[in-house]
Scaffold this active site. Structure first.
Site, PDB file in Angstrom:
ATOM      1  N   ASP A 483       0.917  -1.296  -0.001  1.00 43.13           N
ATOM      2  CA  ASP A 483       0.087   0.178  -0.225  1.00 43.13           C
ATOM      3  C   ASP A 483       0.923   1.410  -0.217  1.00 43.13           C
ATOM      4  O   ASP A 483       0.227   2.264  -0.104  1.00 43.13           O
ATOM      5  CB  ASP A 483      -0.942   0.192   1.113  1.00 43.13           C
TER       6      ASP A 483
HETATM    7  C1  GLC Z   1      -1.671  -3.650   5.504  1.00 42.77           C
HETATM    8  C2  GLC Z   1      -2.824  -4.097   4.249  1.00 42.77           C
HETATM    9  C3  GLC Z   1      -2.755  -4.763   3.243  1.00 42.77           C
HETATM   10  C4  GLC Z   1      -1.427  -4.337   2.512  1.00 42.77           C
HETATM   11  C5  GLC Z   1      -0.341  -4.422   3.649  1.00 42.77           C
HETATM   12  C6  GLC Z   1       1.081  -3.962   2.816  1.00 42.77           C
HETATM   13  O1  GLC Z   1      -1.339  -5.033   6.015  1.00 42.77           O
HETATM   14  O2  GLC Z   1      -4.062  -4.623   5.164  1.00 42.77           O
HETATM   15  O3  GLC Z   1      -3.563  -4.722   2.355  1.00 42.77           O
HETATM   16  O4  GLC Z   1      -1.120  -5.291   1.568  1.00 42.77           O
HETATM   17  O5  GLC Z   1      -0.542  -3.534   4.572  1.00 42.77           O
HETATM   18  O6  GLC Z   1       1.045  -2.519   2.596  1.00 42.77           O
HETATM   19  C1  GLC Z   2      -0.539   2.461   5.583  1.00 39.24           C
HETATM   20  C2  GLC Z   2       0.031   1.397   6.305  1.00 39.24           C
HETATM   21  C3  GLC Z   2      -0.303   0.050   5.566  1.00 39.24           C
HETATM   22  C4  GLC Z   2      -1.893  -0.311   5.346  1.00 39.24           C
HETATM   23  C5  GLC Z   2      -2.346   0.978   4.866  1.00 39.24           C
HETATM   24  C6  GLC Z   2      -4.011   1.059   4.950  1.00 39.24           C
HETATM   25  O1  GLC Z   2      -0.069   2.494   4.383  1.00 39.24           O
HETATM   26  O2  GLC Z   2       1.561   1.467   6.294  1.00 39.24           O
HETATM   27  O3  GLC Z   2       0.297  -0.957   6.022  1.00 39.24           O
HETATM   28  O4  GLC Z   2      -2.093  -1.172   4.889  1.00 39.24           O
HETATM   29  O5  GLC Z   2      -2.246   2.289   5.609  1.00 39.24           O
HETATM   30  O6  GLC Z   2      -4.836   2.182   4.549  1.00 39.24           O
END
Ligand code: GLC
Ligand code: GLC
Length: 811
Positions: A483
């Site tokens: 993300d």
């Molecule tokens: C969080 C989110 C997931 C994402 C991950 C890596 O765990 O829930 O959707 O893939 O972060 O950014």
């Molecule tokens: C932030 C976090 C990620 C998560 C995301 C969800 O980017 O670092 O882990 O999945 O928020 O919105």
């Protein structure tokens, strides 16, 4: 240092020191009604949706931590104490919190009084039971004053924490007999209320928080308890609570049980009122009557145990390590149920108001859950697929109460669609139920646009094919699984969200992670097409998969590992040429799992590079070196301090991708070594550093470049649960579901003599015993099914309702 121990026989973690390094929590409830409960009684309850239908209030990030919950106060002479230690924090003579499968028990004692609290939600019930048992173990008569306490949330948890100009005037309750009803907004658009009852006459009550606590007091210093007398207040606005007061006289040796119930009721719109301004309490009373005796509670509690016996009985192993057995047999499966239910909504790190169900998250959660209750997995797959669009793109999240896509978050996370192929094919392999492919499933929640579910998979596949960048690799969109790799965001405004902002409409930024993912699930799609007789489609799709493999080999290889991405300017990310972020885990994981360039040695080189550059004492970090400055063209990843979260943290979700890659190379020692670094039961001895629960996975452990390597955060709600379960059972222990049977292909540490697994599959029980006389890591010499050798390592579908012996000899 440890703060408790595992009790495997009872499937419990027993906390013996209330001052754990962070609140260690548990989840109650399995379907519609849920509670979070910490080891000191903190937490809250909601119906279906932690944002829109929250029953009790909880303040996140409070000072001190985890203040507020479902509390009891026992006043015994001058001493007041709480069985869960908090809120009174009186020094207890003994304390124990047992977190079990959907229940929590407290056993405490003080000055010759023993208190036990059992909290659980009976199956199929919209109410939490708290059975409170008090026993006098002293030699004189005890005159105890028992106070209960919960604080109502005015339903919408977000509004409840922000809209005070309105909310301080709306709160309403009714009190009748021993029950306190919470009916805020019932008179207008709501047809639901909540109640808190006890199955005994009460000697008083309070429903107004300020009166109960005193305006300037905390939960640990309530006025009413201090004075030992309730005020019998009726809340009007401000903050309604529910507190019962009961005088309990106990002779030496005598004990008494009280059954408290926190329930939720929905009534018909035309049947809301008993009479003017008095709510219809009939359904609430029926709920109370259902569980008003200890016998009824005990039966419901037994039923809960039976339910978990059945669920956990489906996969059960015996290895030479208890720590492994308890993860696979108990805790990892339990956590998979919790992530299935919660997605990323409500934990002690997720506030329940931020995120609903994630498209990618919930699809991945299914792979650790599908064997438990396949029917619920099937339903979930349709809910998720219904938030997809005809072109394969989808809403990134949806709200569980409405099941509608969340338009504030939107879509364009280009990995999202592919995970639907994963969940669907894993469901079919587990169940053999191909019929779901023909079910009509809406696009964009619009029934008039429904198509067979298969068309959703096809749309997912072609969404990648139709969105390729300059190197023939998948365009990343807003971000892929990571993300925080926001390659089109270019944000210089601290008030905008990296997740939802796309300041550039980029047609250049490409993802090697999606490329690997596409090859893995593209192949799965092709295999499925062949299996159901769609040969033309299979051939067509195969061309695209091959083209992707070629594109990765040509433009996705950096010499010693796979690149991570191309940025908006077409520059490499995750290359030795970069100053920081030279190598990333996700593309090594997915391109290895896809076995791209395996013959040419690419997989082996890539995984060796992971070992060399990303592995550390506490697990495999996400990227290295971590970013030390903000790169506007990379986005959120470079905002985190080095070693944390997506910037060089150990993201436990993606470690199993590497484990799986290692098993495909046959390196069992390495795969299992990685497993034990992050599996929580293996970290119990370093609880002080690890901080979070030693019975469940967390999302992230601080990486080697962090200030405090090994310190973990964000426990419970993470794809880590399902992926680790998938990796250990299907790739390391190597019992893999497939359309025509169970494929047995373990990849274990060479020193193991073998292991046993009992696996329910398509109605039969497979009693698998793996022997490893030659101490290899991989390779199956012979398999005997019910004493007869079979020609391949696919154990066919065997007769239902029976147990079958499967003897596997490695070598
Ligand atoms: C969080 C989110 C997931 C994402 C991950 C890596 O765990 O829930 O959707 O893939 O972060 O950014
Ligand atoms: C932030 C976090 C990620 C998560 C995301 C969800 O980017 O670092 O882990 O999945 O928020 O919105």
């Amino acid at each position: 240092m440890k703060y408790g121990h595992f009790d495997d026989k009872n499937r419990e973690y027993v906390i013996t020191n209330p001052q754990t390094p962070y609140p260690w929590i548990n989840y109650l409830g399995n379907e519609d009604f849920f509670s979070l409960t910490s080891n000191t009684g903190g937490g809250y309850t909601f119906y279906k949706d932690a944002k829109f239908r929250r029953l009790t209030r909880y303040r996140y990030n409070n000072v001190p931590i985890d203040d507020g919950g479902k509390y009891f106060y026992i006043k015994d002479g001058d001493v007041t104490w709480s069985p869960g230690w908090k809120p009174m924090k009186t020094r207890l003579d003994s304390y124990e919190c047992r977190h079990g499968m959907s229940y929590t028990k407290f056993n405490s004692a003080k000055n010759g009084v023993e208190a036990q609290i059992l909290q659980f939600i009976p199956l199929g019930f919209w109410g939490e039971i708290q059975k409170v048992s008090l026993k006098n173990t002293a030699s004189e008569t005890k005159k105890l004053k028992l106070f209960s306490f919960i604080e109502w949330c005015l339903w919408n948890a977000e509004d409840d924490m922000t809209n005070f100009q309105r909310n301080f005037s709306t709160g309403e309750v009714e009190i009748e007999d021993s029950t306190i009803y919470h009916k805020t907004e019932f008179k207008e658009r709501r047809n639901h209320y909540a109640f808190y009852s006890v199955n005994a006459p009460i000697d008083g009550y309070d429903t107004d928080r300020e009166s109960f606590l005193g305006l300037y007091n905390g939960f640990d210093n309530p006025d009413v308890v201090n004075q030992g007398t309730p005020k019998n207040t009726e809340a009007h606005g401000w903050s309604p609570i529910a507190s019962h007061y009961i005088e309990v006289e106990l002779q030496p040796g005598e004990s008494r049980d009280f059954i408290f119930m926190l329930g939720y009721v929905e009534v018909d719109k035309d049947d809301k009122w008993e009479r003017k301004a008095v709510i219809n309490k009939k359904p609430a009373k029926a709920m109370m009557a259902k569980y008003n005796t200890v016998e009824k509670i005990d039966t419901a509690y037994d039923d809960l145990h039976t339910y978990w016996d059945r669920l956990l009985g489906k996969i059960n192993i015996e290895s030479s390590d208890d720590r492994l057995d308890r993860m696979v047999n108990i805790w990892n499966q339990y956590q998979c149920m919790v992530t299935f239910n919660m997605s990323r909504s409500a934990s002690f790190f997720e506030s329940g108001i931020g995120r609903g169900m994630g498209f990618r998250d919930s699809n991945q959660d299914l792979i650790g859950f599908v064997h438990q209750i396949p029917e619920r997995a099937r339903e979930r797959i349709f809910d998720i697929a219904s938030t997809q669009f005809e072109d394969g793109s989808c809403y990134h999240q949806y709200q569980p109460l409405t099941k509608k896509g969340n338009s504030a978050i939107g879509g364009d996370f280009n990995d999202d669609p592919l995970w639907l192929i994963l969940s669907t094919t894993e469901y079919i392999k587990e169940t053999g139920d191909f019929s779901l492919l023909d079910e009509m499933v809406p696009f964009d929640n619009d029934a008039s646009r429904a198509k067979p579910h298969f068309d959703h998979l096809k749309a997912s596949f072609y969404h990648v094919v139709n969105n390729l960048g300059p190197h023939g690799l998948p365009l990343i969109g807003r971000a892929d699984w990571n993300d925080c790799l926001n390659l089109n965001c270019f944000s210089d405004d601290p008030n905008e969200s990296f997740q939802t902002t796309g300041n550039k409409k980029g047609k250049t930024a490409e993802s090697l992670m999606i490329a690997g993912l596409f090859v893995v699930y593209g192949k799965e799609y092709v295999k499925l097409c062949k299996r159901i007789g769609k040969d033309t489609e299979a051939k067509e799709a195969e061309k695209h998969v091959k083209a992707m493999i070629e594109a990765v080999k040509k433009d996705g290889w950096d010499g010693d590992w796979y690149l991570r991405a191309y940025d908006y300017y077409g520059k490499k990310i995750g290359s030795n040429e970069n100053e920081e972020g030279k190598i990333f885990i996700e593309s090594q994981g997915w391109c290895s799992m896809a076995e791209i360039g395996k013959k040419e040695g690419m997989v082996e080189k890539s995984l060796n590079a992971v070992k060399e550059h990303l592995d550390c004492e506490y697990g495999i970090v996400l990227n290295s070196p971590a970013f030390t400055k903000y790169y506007i063209e990379y986005g959120e990843i470079s905002t985190y301090p080095a070693g944390y979260k997506e910037n060089g943290g150990i993201f436990c979700h993606n470690n199993p991708w590497i484990m799986i890659g290692e098993t495909l190379l046959g390196r069992g020692d390495q795969a299992y070594g990685y497993y034990t670094k992050i599996a929580p039961s293996f970290l119990e001895d370093i609880s002080e550093l690890h901080k979070v629960e030693p019975y469940v996975y967390c999302q992230m452990i601080a990486g080697k470049e962090a200030f405090k390597p090994g310190e973990a955060k964000n426990s419970w709600l993470s794809g880590t649960a399902s992926w680790n379960f998938f990796a250990i059972t299907q790739y390391i222990l190597g019992v893999k579901t497939d359309y025509d049977g169970l494929v047995i292909d373990p990849c274990i540490p060479s020193k193991w003599d073998g292991f046993k697994m009992s696996r329910e599959f398509r109605g039969a029980t497979y009693k698998i015993e793996v022997q490893n006389p030659d101490h290899v890591s991989k390779g199956v010499k012979r398999i005997l099914v019910n004493g007869k050798e079979i020609p391949s390592n696919t154990v066919p579908i065997l007769e239902k309702g029976k147990a079958h012996s499967v003897q596997v000899i490695m070598g």
